[in-house]
Motif scaffolding. Structure first.
Motif, PDB file in Angstrom:
ATOM      1  N   CYS A  94      10.399  -2.721  98.979  1.00  0.00           N
ATOM      2  CA  CYS A  94      10.238  -3.420  97.716  1.00  0.00           C
ATOM      3  C   CYS A  94       9.718  -4.822  98.039  1.00  0.00           C
ATOM      4  O   CYS A  94      10.093  -5.416  99.065  1.00  0.00           O
TER       5      CYS A  94
ATOM      6  N   GLU B  10      16.776   7.668  93.864  1.00  0.00           N
ATOM      7  CA  GLU B  10      16.702   6.333  93.293  1.00  0.00           C
ATOM      8  C   GLU B  10      17.008   5.332  94.397  1.00  0.00           C
ATOM      9  O   GLU B  10      18.076   5.375  95.004  1.00  0.00           O
TER      10      GLU B  10
ATOM     11  N   ASN C 130      14.020  -0.719  90.494  1.00  0.00           N
ATOM     12  CA  ASN C 130      14.423   0.471  91.240  1.00  0.00           C
ATOM     13  C   ASN C 130      13.342   1.537  91.233  1.00  0.00           C
ATOM     14  O   ASN C 130      12.664   1.759  90.225  1.00  0.00           O
TER      15      ASN C 130
ATOM     16  N   GLY D 147      17.397   1.343  95.280  1.00  0.00           N
ATOM     17  CA  GLY D 147      17.671   0.092  94.585  1.00  0.00           C
ATOM     18  C   GLY D 147      16.900  -1.082  95.164  1.00  0.00           C
ATOM     19  O   GLY D 147      16.667  -1.169  96.362  1.00  0.00           O
ATOM     20  N   CYS D 148      16.486  -1.975  94.280  1.00  0.00           N
ATOM     21  CA  CYS D 148      15.823  -3.211  94.667  1.00  0.00           C
ATOM     22  C   CYS D 148      16.219  -4.288  93.678  1.00  0.00           C
ATOM     23  O   CYS D 148      16.046  -4.124  92.466  1.00  0.00           O
ATOM     24  N   ASN D 149      16.755  -5.373  94.192  1.00  0.00           N
ATOM     25  CA  ASN D 149      17.058  -6.540  93.371  1.00  0.00           C
ATOM     26  C   ASN D 149      16.339  -7.757  93.945  1.00  0.00           C
ATOM     27  O   ASN D 149      16.170  -7.859  95.151  1.00  0.00           O
TER      28      ASN D 149
ATOM     29  N   SER E 246      16.111  -6.270  88.574  1.00  0.00           N
ATOM     30  CA  SER E 246      15.985  -5.070  89.389  1.00  0.00           C
ATOM     31  C   SER E 246      14.641  -4.390  89.191  1.00  0.00           C
ATOM     32  O   SER E 246      13.987  -4.542  88.161  1.00  0.00           O
TER      33      SER E 246
ATOM     34  N   ARG F  47      12.199   5.508  91.617  1.00  0.00           N
ATOM     35  CA  ARG F  47      12.764   6.819  91.310  1.00  0.00           C
ATOM     36  C   ARG F  47      11.740   7.912  91.515  1.00  0.00           C
ATOM     37  O   ARG F  47      10.531   7.697  91.401  1.00  0.00           O
TER      38      ARG F  47
ATOM     39  N   GLN G 153      17.307  -4.797  99.292  1.00  0.00           N
ATOM     40  CA  GLN G 153      17.321  -3.347  99.155  1.00  0.00           C
ATOM     41  C   GLN G 153      18.676  -2.875  99.671  1.00  0.00           C
ATOM     42  O   GLN G 153      19.032  -3.119 100.821  1.00  0.00           O
TER      43      GLN G 153
END
Lengths: 112, 114
Positions: free
Chosen positions: A91, A20, A75, A22-24, A73, A77, A6
């Motif tokens: 996440c 938003e 993500n 982020g998460c990968n 990803s 939102r 994250q």
């Protein structure tokens, strides 16, 4: 190795701003992805989850997340945040069987 | 309301003194998990029970043990706590029907080691 990243540890927004987070992830198999939320003084609870099908997943309280396989990803939102969205957001990846790998979390603070 | 309960919410122990944290659930879920969460870090799975079957994560220290006497209760035993074991300990449950099952978390026990 399986992992979840994250990117933002802290986010500060004003009410009505768009969000938003982020998460990968890193995982070679079929992915089951989750977003959990922890409101101040409360326990972790599920916000939304993705397993298959439509990559755009809708959850509670107006949140949604998009799974983009090519970008690894997932993500989170929300078009317009409220003060009550102040919380920590995690996440998570289900990495086969019962093991779930969590990201380090993003603390969101919404200014009234 | 069905829920996951953890006791105590705060636990203070001394270096090397055994400590037990408890978790109970009214959801009748057959899977129970213990996570360790250190400050500003991700929750890390220590082990889980699927019914009576115990599953230890490979990197969980031997210092950590668990017991599940029945469906409703699960205990985390730390045999000789070190300063590095100070953390929030989270208990969670899920049904085991598919991989899609949501985990339900308790409020956590914050452990302080003096």
């Amino acid at each position: 190795a399986q992992s979840v990243s994250q990117h933002n540890h802290h986010v500060i927004l004003s009410e009505a701003a768009s969000l938003e987070l982020g998460c990968n992830y890193s995982y070679g198999g079929t992915v089951n992805l989750f977003w959990y939320v922890q409101y101040p003084g409360q326990h972790l609870q599920l916000l939304l989850k993705y397993f298959s099908g439509d990559p755009l997943v809708k959850g509670i309280k107006g949140f949604e997340a998009e799974f983009i396989k090519s970008k690894f990803s997932f993500n989170l939102r929300k078009p317009s945040v409220q003060w009550s969205d102040t919380a920590e957001y995690f996440c998570a990846l289900r990495a086969g069987g019962f093991k779930t790998i969590f990201g380090a979390g993003t603390r969101l603070f919404v200014k009234a | 309301d069905a829920m996951v309960i953890q006791n105590p919410r705060y636990q203070v122990t001394q270096f090397g003194k055994p400590v037990t944290l408890s978790c109970s659930q009214t959801l009748n879920h057959n899977v129970m998990y213990w996570y360790q969460q250190k400050s500003s870090q991700a929750p890390k799975l220590l082990f889980h029970y699927y019914d009576k079957d115990f599953n230890n994560e490979a990197d969980t220290p031997d210092n950590f043990q668990s017991r599940r006497p029945n469906t409703s209760f699960c205990f985390l035993d730390i045999r000789s706590p070190g300063l590095g074991d100070a953390a929030m300990y989270l208990c969670a449950t899920s049904r085991a029907t598919t991989d899609q099952e949501t985990q339900y978390f308790g409020p956590g026990t914050r452990l302080l080691v003096l």
